[in-house]
Design a protein around this motif. Structure first.
Motif, mmCIF file in Angstrom:
data_model
loop_
_atom_site.group_PDB
_atom_site.id
_atom_site.type_symbol
_atom_site.label_atom_id
_atom_site.label_comp_id
_atom_site.label_asym_id
_atom_site.label_seq_id
_atom_site.Cartn_x
_atom_site.Cartn_y
_atom_site.Cartn_z
ATOM 1 N N SER A 62 -38.562 -26.588 48.845
ATOM 2 C CA SER A 62 -39.098 -27.424 50.042
ATOM 3 C C SER A 62 -38.327 -27.866 50.988
ATOM 4 O O SER A 62 -36.905 -28.106 50.684
ATOM 5 C CB SER A 62 -39.966 -28.401 49.161
ATOM 6 O OG SER A 62 -39.186 -29.473 48.720
ATOM 7 N N LEU A 115 -42.806 -20.936 40.879
ATOM 8 C CA LEU A 115 -44.150 -20.747 40.463
ATOM 9 C C LEU A 115 -44.654 -19.294 39.681
ATOM 10 O O LEU A 115 -43.790 -18.482 40.292
ATOM 11 C CB LEU A 115 -45.276 -20.502 42.129
ATOM 12 C CG LEU A 115 -44.718 -21.514 43.071
ATOM 13 C CD1 LEU A 115 -45.318 -21.322 44.447
ATOM 14 C CD2 LEU A 115 -45.455 -22.949 42.597
ATOM 15 N N HIS A 146 -43.782 -21.410 52.815
ATOM 16 C CA HIS A 146 -42.470 -20.772 52.503
ATOM 17 C C HIS A 146 -41.818 -20.304 53.851
ATOM 18 O O HIS A 146 -40.685 -20.767 54.225
ATOM 19 C CB HIS A 146 -42.451 -19.662 51.643
ATOM 20 C CG HIS A 146 -41.271 -18.982 51.408
ATOM 21 N ND1 HIS A 146 -40.006 -19.348 50.703
ATOM 22 C CD2 HIS A 146 -40.784 -17.781 51.743
ATOM 23 C CE1 HIS A 146 -38.884 -18.369 50.787
ATOM 24 N NE2 HIS A 146 -39.503 -17.463 51.618
ATOM 25 N N TYR A 194 -47.964 -20.475 48.999
ATOM 26 C CA TYR A 194 -46.833 -19.912 49.194
ATOM 27 C C TYR A 194 -46.205 -19.506 50.286
ATOM 28 O O TYR A 194 -45.167 -19.831 50.817
ATOM 29 C CB TYR A 194 -46.353 -19.312 47.849
ATOM 30 C CG TYR A 194 -45.134 -18.796 47.762
ATOM 31 C CD1 TYR A 194 -43.893 -19.617 47.201
ATOM 32 C CD2 TYR A 194 -44.632 -17.589 48.297
ATOM 33 C CE1 TYR A 194 -42.719 -19.321 47.370
ATOM 34 C CE2 TYR A 194 -43.433 -17.198 48.417
ATOM 35 C CZ TYR A 194 -42.423 -17.898 47.959
ATOM 36 O OH TYR A 194 -41.086 -17.564 47.822
ATOM 37 N N PHE A 235 -39.546 -21.540 45.031
ATOM 38 C CA PHE A 235 -40.105 -22.321 46.500
ATOM 39 C C PHE A 235 -39.023 -23.286 46.418
ATOM 40 O O PHE A 235 -38.872 -24.281 45.496
ATOM 41 C CB PHE A 235 -41.512 -22.867 46.184
ATOM 42 C CG PHE A 235 -41.952 -23.684 47.459
ATOM 43 C CD1 PHE A 235 -42.284 -23.022 48.604
ATOM 44 C CD2 PHE A 235 -41.817 -25.058 47.526
ATOM 45 C CE1 PHE A 235 -42.732 -23.696 49.486
ATOM 46 C CE2 PHE A 235 -42.114 -25.727 48.635
ATOM 47 C CZ PHE A 235 -42.670 -25.183 49.624
ATOM 48 N N ILE A 269 -48.473 -26.796 47.973
ATOM 49 C CA ILE A 269 -47.098 -26.654 47.078
ATOM 50 C C ILE A 269 -45.972 -27.395 47.486
ATOM 51 O O ILE A 269 -45.471 -28.069 46.530
ATOM 52 C CB ILE A 269 -46.679 -25.028 47.224
ATOM 53 C CG1 ILE A 269 -47.693 -24.094 46.695
ATOM 54 C CG2 ILE A 269 -45.356 -24.848 46.692
ATOM 55 C CD1 ILE A 269 -47.852 -22.595 46.889
ATOM 56 N N ASP A 328 -53.480 -19.903 46.131
ATOM 57 C CA ASP A 328 -52.234 -20.548 46.000
ATOM 58 C C ASP A 328 -50.966 -19.943 46.388
ATOM 59 O O ASP A 328 -49.983 -20.226 46.770
ATOM 60 C CB ASP A 328 -52.062 -21.421 44.846
ATOM 61 C CG ASP A 328 -53.019 -22.492 44.705
ATOM 62 O OD1 ASP A 328 -53.132 -23.406 45.537
ATOM 63 O OD2 ASP A 328 -53.903 -22.342 43.702
ATOM 64 N N MET A 329 -51.219 -18.434 46.295
ATOM 65 C CA MET A 329 -49.952 -17.599 46.494
ATOM 66 C C MET A 329 -50.051 -17.475 48.147
ATOM 67 O O MET A 329 -49.055 -17.213 48.909
ATOM 68 C CB MET A 329 -50.257 -16.078 45.993
ATOM 69 C CG MET A 329 -48.869 -15.272 46.016
ATOM 70 S SD MET A 329 -49.147 -13.601 45.245
ATOM 71 C CE MET A 329 -49.512 -14.071 43.745
#
Length: 153
Positions: A151, A3, A47, A43, A149, A55, A39-40
């Motif tokens: 997943s 990202l 995360h 994350y 990131f 994400i 969107d952070m």
């Protein structure tokens, strides 16, 4: 997946580019909001908690679009991101217990199942968001912050 958040010099938006395996998966205009981009926050939540939200869904192959089809877990993640975003606007200082209460109310109002969370989860996510906030504050306009990131999928 990488990202790349770019702090723009002018205008009302910053930028997010999402790369996976050398391929641009999507680009998003992120409204400037006085804290880290929405969107952070995603994350940080996804995360740390290893939950599937926006994400994680993009990492699994979905298109990075503004409004995705609802899923129980990702809906719960979105409500949690909203709660953390509100905490950010309040100075990242809301009591973890109060955040959990607000999260339950928010999920009930949107009729989505809440993720099973503890105070320790909220505190871990907040520490990550504070770390990201410090990095974003030192990112100069025109520069980018790169986040990796991974997943769970």
């Amino acid at each position: 997946m990488e990202l790349i958040f770019t702090k723009r010099k002018d205008g009302k938006y910053d930028h997010l580019a999402i790369w996976n395996a050398g391929e641009l998966r999507g680009e998003i205009e992120c409204p400037k909001q006085g804290i880290i981009p929405h969107d952070m926050v995603h994350y940080g939540v996804e995360h740390i908690l290893q939950k599937r939200g926006f994400i994680g869904r993009v990492a699994a192959g979905e298109a990075a679009v503004f409004q995705m089809q609802g899923e129980a877990e990702s809906n719960g993640v979105e409500r949690l991101v909203e709660v953390f975003q509100a905490d950010g606007w309040a100075g990242w200082s809301t009591a973890a217990e109060d955040m959990l209460d607000l999260y339950q109310v928010t999920c009930a109002a949107r009729q989505c199942p809440a993720l099973p969370l503890q105070v320790a989860d909220v505190e871990q996510v907040r520490q990550e968001l504070l770390r990201l906030s410090a990095l974003w504050q030192t990112t100069e306009p025109g520069q980018s912050l790169h986040l990796e990131f991974t997943s769970r999928d």
